[in-house]
Design a protein around this motif. Structure first.
Motif, mmCIF file in Angstrom:
data_model
loop_
_atom_site.group_PDB
_atom_site.id
_atom_site.type_symbol
_atom_site.label_atom_id
_atom_site.label_comp_id
_atom_site.label_asym_id
_atom_site.label_seq_id
_atom_site.Cartn_x
_atom_site.Cartn_y
_atom_site.Cartn_z
ATOM 1 N N THR A 79 0.809 -1.213 0.000
ATOM 2 C CA THR A 79 0.000 0.000 0.000
ATOM 3 C C THR A 79 0.844 1.267 0.000
ATOM 4 O OG1 THR A 79 -0.222 -0.131 2.409
ATOM 5 C CG2 THR A 79 -1.996 -1.091 1.069
ATOM 6 N N ASP A 80 2.092 1.182 0.413
ATOM 7 C CA ASP A 80 2.947 2.373 0.382
ATOM 8 C C ASP A 80 3.493 2.650 -1.015
ATOM 9 O OD1 ASP A 80 4.533 0.091 0.592
ATOM 10 O OD2 ASP A 80 6.115 1.114 1.688
ATOM 11 N N ASP A 81 3.229 1.770 -1.974
ATOM 12 C CA ASP A 81 3.637 1.959 -3.365
ATOM 13 C C ASP A 81 2.513 2.532 -4.224
ATOM 14 O OD1 ASP A 81 6.114 0.845 -2.809
ATOM 15 O OD2 ASP A 81 5.499 -1.161 -3.429
ATOM 16 N N MET A 82 1.366 2.811 -3.629
ATOM 17 C CA MET A 82 0.204 3.234 -4.403
ATOM 18 C C MET A 82 0.282 4.720 -4.768
ATOM 19 S SD MET A 82 -3.015 1.344 -2.678
ATOM 20 C CE MET A 82 -3.200 -0.416 -2.810
ATOM 21 N N THR A 83 -0.262 5.012 -5.934
ATOM 22 C CA THR A 83 -0.382 6.399 -6.373
ATOM 23 C C THR A 83 -1.571 7.035 -5.647
ATOM 24 O OG1 THR A 83 -1.905 5.894 -8.169
ATOM 25 C CG2 THR A 83 0.467 5.740 -8.667
ATOM 26 N N PRO A 84 -1.704 8.362 -5.687
ATOM 27 C CA PRO A 84 -2.875 8.982 -5.057
ATOM 28 C C PRO A 84 -4.209 8.455 -5.614
ATOM 29 C CG PRO A 84 -1.196 10.633 -5.449
ATOM 30 C CD PRO A 84 -0.709 9.361 -6.110
ATOM 31 N N ALA A 85 -4.278 8.200 -6.907
ATOM 32 C CA ALA A 85 -5.513 7.653 -7.485
ATOM 33 C C ALA A 85 -5.799 6.263 -6.922
ATOM 34 C CB ALA A 85 -5.404 7.603 -9.008
ATOM 35 N N GLU A 86 -4.768 5.456 -6.814
ATOM 36 C CA GLU A 86 -4.941 4.106 -6.278
ATOM 37 C C GLU A 86 -5.338 4.150 -4.806
ATOM 38 O OE1 GLU A 86 -1.830 2.040 -9.385
ATOM 39 O OE2 GLU A 86 -1.096 2.624 -7.398
ATOM 40 N N GLU A 87 -4.809 5.090 -4.059
ATOM 41 C CA GLU A 87 -5.189 5.238 -2.654
ATOM 42 C C GLU A 87 -6.663 5.607 -2.526
ATOM 43 O OE1 GLU A 87 -2.571 7.861 -0.557
ATOM 44 O OE2 GLU A 87 -0.814 6.700 -1.126
ATOM 45 N N ARG A 88 -7.165 6.442 -3.439
ATOM 46 C CA ARG A 88 -8.590 6.773 -3.416
ATOM 47 C C ARG A 88 -9.445 5.526 -3.587
ATOM 48 N NH1 ARG A 88 -10.290 11.322 -7.507
ATOM 49 N NH2 ARG A 88 -12.324 10.696 -6.697
ATOM 50 N N VAL A 89 -9.060 4.674 -4.531
ATOM 51 C CA VAL A 89 -9.795 3.430 -4.768
ATOM 52 C C VAL A 89 -9.672 2.508 -3.556
ATOM 53 C CG1 VAL A 89 -9.905 1.365 -6.220
ATOM 54 C CG2 VAL A 89 -9.572 3.611 -7.270
ATOM 55 N N TRP A 90 -8.479 2.411 -2.995
ATOM 56 C CA TRP A 90 -8.215 1.553 -1.829
ATOM 57 C C TRP A 90 -9.105 1.957 -0.644
ATOM 58 C CZ3 TRP A 90 -5.800 -2.873 -0.860
ATOM 59 C CH2 TRP A 90 -5.460 -3.185 0.451
ATOM 60 N N ALA A 111 -5.320 -6.011 -5.405
ATOM 61 C CA ALA A 111 -5.079 -5.933 -3.955
ATOM 62 C C ALA A 111 -6.379 -5.672 -3.198
ATOM 63 C CB ALA A 111 -4.060 -4.843 -3.657
ATOM 64 N N CYS A 112 -7.289 -4.924 -3.802
ATOM 65 C CA CYS A 112 -8.589 -4.680 -3.157
ATOM 66 C C CYS A 112 -9.402 -5.964 -3.040
ATOM 67 C CB CYS A 112 -9.389 -3.660 -3.959
ATOM 68 S SG CYS A 112 -8.808 -1.963 -3.842
#
Length: 53
Positions: free
Chosen positions: A3-14, A51-52
């Motif tokens: 999860t620390d490799d995620m982009t801001p867009a991916e964090e929103r989805v996460w 990952a989700c």
């Protein structure tokens, strides 16, 4: 995927996934059929989606 490799867009989805919230990266009036032109700031890699799940 970490999860620390995620982009801001991916964090929103996460963050939205466990709440069953939609994530819409469109700006007002944009055509989703042209999503390939949106750029990397609104790109979610398949590994993040996996990952989700």
């Amino acid at each position: 995927m970490e999860t620390d490799d995620m982009t801001p867009a991916e964090e929103r989805v996460w963050r939205a996934f466990p709440r069953r919230q939609d994530v819409d990266f469109r700006a007002a009036g944009e055509d989703p059929a042209r999503g390939a032109d949106w750029g990397p700031d609104r790109t979610v890699r398949a590994a993040a989606v996996r990952a989700c799940c």
